[in-house]
Design an enzyme around this catalytic site. Structure first.
Site, PDB file in Angstrom:
ATOM      1  CG  HIS A 161      53.015  46.821 -95.442  1.00  0.00           C
ATOM      2  ND1 HIS A 161      53.592  48.099 -95.674  1.00  0.00           N
ATOM      3  CD2 HIS A 161      52.909  45.615 -95.818  1.00  0.00           C
ATOM      4  CE1 HIS A 161      54.002  47.242 -96.940  1.00  0.00           C
ATOM      5  NE2 HIS A 161      53.492  45.865 -96.792  1.00  0.00           N
ATOM      6  NE  ARG A 184      61.469  46.040-106.032  1.00  0.00           N
ATOM      7  CZ  ARG A 184      60.961  45.726-104.475  1.00  0.00           C
ATOM      8  NH1 ARG A 184      61.503  45.072-104.089  1.00  0.00           N
ATOM      9  NH2 ARG A 184      60.220  47.267-104.039  1.00  0.00           N
ATOM     10  CE  LYS A 216      50.105  55.544-100.630  1.00  0.00           C
ATOM     11  NZ  LYS A 216      49.699  53.785-100.568  1.00  0.00           N
ATOM     12  CD  GLU A 266      54.132  46.229-100.641  1.00  0.00           C
ATOM     13  OE1 GLU A 266      54.152  47.398 -99.827  1.00  0.00           O
ATOM     14  OE2 GLU A 266      54.910  45.551-100.786  1.00  0.00           O
ATOM     15  N   GLY A 273      58.779  53.656-100.874  1.00  0.00           N
ATOM     16  CA  GLY A 273      59.548  54.095 -99.772  1.00  0.00           C
ATOM     17  C   GLY A 273      59.192  55.472 -99.331  1.00  0.00           C
ATOM     18  N   GLY A 274      57.933  55.923 -98.830  1.00  0.00           N
ATOM     19  CA  GLY A 274      56.858  56.616 -98.177  1.00  0.00           C
ATOM     20  C   GLY A 274      56.934  57.972 -98.940  1.00  0.00           C
TER      21      GLY A 274
END
Length: 646
Positions: A208, A296, A158, A274, A164-165
């Site tokens: 997720h 945000r 990652k 997350e 956004g992948g």
């Protein structure tokens, strides 16, 4: 409370913020680019300031122009929405240096969570569980490969500055690591200007689940969790709250971890922590790990609002203006269940490619919350995210909410461009999803079934034909010519298929349609046309396109006699322009075989496009015009080889 705020964003989130500000009596200033001069957020705001060109780098990413617009209009604070400059610490500092208030977290808090590797190290220190992996600064390829082997395959590469992948690759075997690493680095460098990566253990049955937090800079509360597992290529599609299968023990553990994360960085405002969750053995308190924190407001915040009754934007404005946290943890509770589906302009059969065009019709059923930044007549441009709306529903439990979502999607009406509406409805009716069998791989496993095109039924053709011929609202004396029923025919095209229908209009209340050589009678009762006691679906027409609002929207092109006359112009060898106009496209190629009825060119005239068709089978001998030519009536456009020469 502020007197006036400037919204440094566009689209649905700008409209969403305006709605809450207006309810609180707060004035709003919108900013807009060239492409957004007629946008909905510009129309809704009290004032609007032009800040530059259509590309984000020329407008919505120009922090200096945004700050100047706030100062010039007397705004006391800037709300960033999400995306663009919302997580840019330099922008926060510039806002504060100008004497304005940033409605969101501090620059230090944003920086602390901005790089995934540093954020995970910080979270580990705060006692928040993190995924096993390597998050170090040494980016040597051999070291990364060795760490991946120590972690154990499969692993996930990652980008540390990712989102956004992008810059993310799944590696299932050691032999694939080097190639995947090079690919992830290249994509990360292009997208973020930072090629550094981290390597983590890949969870084989991942879910997720994220927790909504809200802080005042010192203490924080959580507003429970959202499940965002229904994803396609790391992009969220349908979100829900609360998470299916969530236990009280798991919720308490995740909520406490999220609050520790927020308080560890002195977080102020709305944020989302997350987590990746291993759902292979149900939801267990020892099987969730920190992924990242979004500093945000999230796109999916409405589902949290639906189950808690909290207006998160109102909380943002109140805390940013100096008020304390509006509620303590014990004051917050969950009521029912909520879903949000993201309606996009995208071509699903073409691999979910973003689509552009003008919305000619847009309507939502009354029992859904539709957060949208567009209306009929607006254009979905290539410069921004192609979101049309977020469709949100709430029910007493998950089954009730999911049923309401499926119905809400089926009753949503969109025309003018292609969308993912049918795909969303298929997801809402997916049996496994209904059972709560949710993980990030569900869509990929069932993509074929979820993207099957809907079948065209007689009622669709009749509704389209009736609208195309103007027979949906016939006058009282319709039907009789010299005491005989009036007869019409109509040809409709959908993709490569052409449907030809006939109709006999007996009177204003009775029509008989010929569909696939079968006669079908439709009756009009109380201004509603019915087939076999069921109302025909609604329609909308724009130019020669008729959209039937069933099966999430079916678009048909009305082939009128002018087209066929144009195709048969001259001696059958020559295709001529039937009227003055602009050659929009040429489909013919010299030497290509064509069949009678094939489209050879498109002429734009009288604000409509007319397809010019081949009158017979043949071979293209000459192409006498090019796209963009302005031609007169009778101008030769295409010539076929003479039949005796072909």
């Amino acid at each position: 409370m502020f007197k006036t705020i400037l919204i440094a964003n566009r689209g649905e989130i700008a409209c969403r913020i305006i709605a809450t500000a207006r309810a609180l009596g707060v004035g709003t200033v919108a900013v807009y680019s060239d492409a957004d001069s007629a946008a909905e957020h510009v129309r809704l705001a009290d004032r609007a300031v032009h800040i530059g060109g259509s590309a984000p780098a020329e407008s919505y990413l120009r922090g200096d122009r945004i700050i100047q617009a706030a100062l010039a209009t007397g705004a006391g604070a800037i709300h960033p929405g999400y995306g663009f400059l919302s997580e840019n610490p330099g922008f926060v500092e510039a806002v504060e240096a100008a004497g304005l208030i940033f409605i969101g977290p501090s620059a230090d808090a944003i920086r602390a969570m901005g790089l995934k590797d540093a954020a995970k190290a910080l979270m580990a220190e705060a006692g928040v569980p993190v995924v096993p992996g390597y998050h170090g600064e040494d980016q040597d390829d051999e070291l990364l490969a060795r760490k991946a082997g120590e972690i154990g395959y499969p692993v996930l590469i990652k980008a540390v500055a990712g989102g956004g992948g992008k810059g993310m690759r799944l590696v299932e075997a050691a032999g694939d690591f080097a190639r995947a690493l090079a690919s992830a680095r290249s994509e990360a460098r292009t997208a973020f200007g930072n090629a550094d990566v981290l390597v983590e253990k890949f969870v084989t049955a991942p879910r997720h689940i994220e927790v909504q937090v809200f802080g005042d800079g010192t203490r924080a509360v959580h507003l429970f969790e959202r499940d965002c597992s229904l994803q396609r290529r790391h992009q969220k599609v349908i979100e829900e709250a609360p998470a299916p299968g969530m236990t009280a023990e798991m919720r308490e553990a995740m909520g406490a971890a999220a609050v520790r994360a927020a308080e560890a960085i002195g977080y102020s405002g709305a944020g989302t922590v997350e987590f990746i969750v291993d759902g292979s053995e149900g939801l267990r308190p020892d099987r969730f790990w920190f992924m990242e924190m979004n500093t945000r407001l999230q796109v999916e915040h409405p589902v949290t609002e639906a189950i808690t009754g909290v207006d998160l934007v109102e909380w943002q404005l109140r805390v940013a203006s100096g008020d304390p946290l509006p509620a303590a943890q014990e004051d917050l509770s969950i009521s029912g269940h909520a879903f949000e589906a993201r309606l996009y302009a995208e071509d699903v059969p073409a691999g979910f490619l973003p689509a552009t065009g003008t919305l000619t019709h847009l309507a939502f059923p009354p029992h859904v919350r539709a957060d949208s930044g567009v209306r009929a007549g607006n254009t979905i441009s290539p410069f921004y995210d192609p979101m049309i709306a977020k469709i949100v529903v709430h029910g007493s439990d998950r089954a009730a909410a999911l049923s309401r979502l499926a119905r809400g999607l089926s009753e949503t009406e969109v025309a003018g461009l292609v969308t993912n509406l049918a795909f969303l409805e298929a997801l809402a009716r997916h049996e496994g999803f209904a059972r709560g069998e949710v993980d990030t791989g569900l869509i990929a496993r069932d993509i074929g079934k979820l993207t099957e095109p809907p079948g065209v039924r007689p009622e669709h053709l009749i509704a389209a034909g009736m609208t195309a011929l103007g027979l949906d609202t016939p006058p009282a004396d319709a039907g009789f010519t010299l005491w005989q029923p009036l007869r019409h025919s109509v040809s409709l095209r959908q993709g490569d298929a052409v449907f030809t229908l006939g109709v006999r209009v007996a009177d204003a209340q009775h029509q008989t349609w010929s569909v696939d050589e079968q006669d079908v009678r439709v009756l009009r009762h109380h201004d509603v046309w019915r087939l076999n006691d069921r109302p025909l679906p609604g329609t909308a027409q724009s130019g020669r396109t008729v959209t039937v609002f069933d099966a999430c929207g079916l678009a048909f092109e009305h082939i009128d006699p002018l087209d066929q006359a144009g195709g048969a112009a001259g001696d059958g060898n020559l295709i001529e322009a039937p009227m003055p106009g602009l050659v929009r496209s040429i489909d013919a190629e010299v030497g290509r075989d064509v069949k009678a009825g094939d489209r050879l060119a498109v002429l734009e005239a009288m604000k409509m496009e007319h397809a010019l068709l081949a009158a017979r089978d043949g071979v293209v001998a000459e192409v006498l015009a090019t796209a963009g030519d302005q031609v007169e009536a009778g101008a030769a456009l295409i010539r076929l080889e003479a039949e005796e020469d072909a």
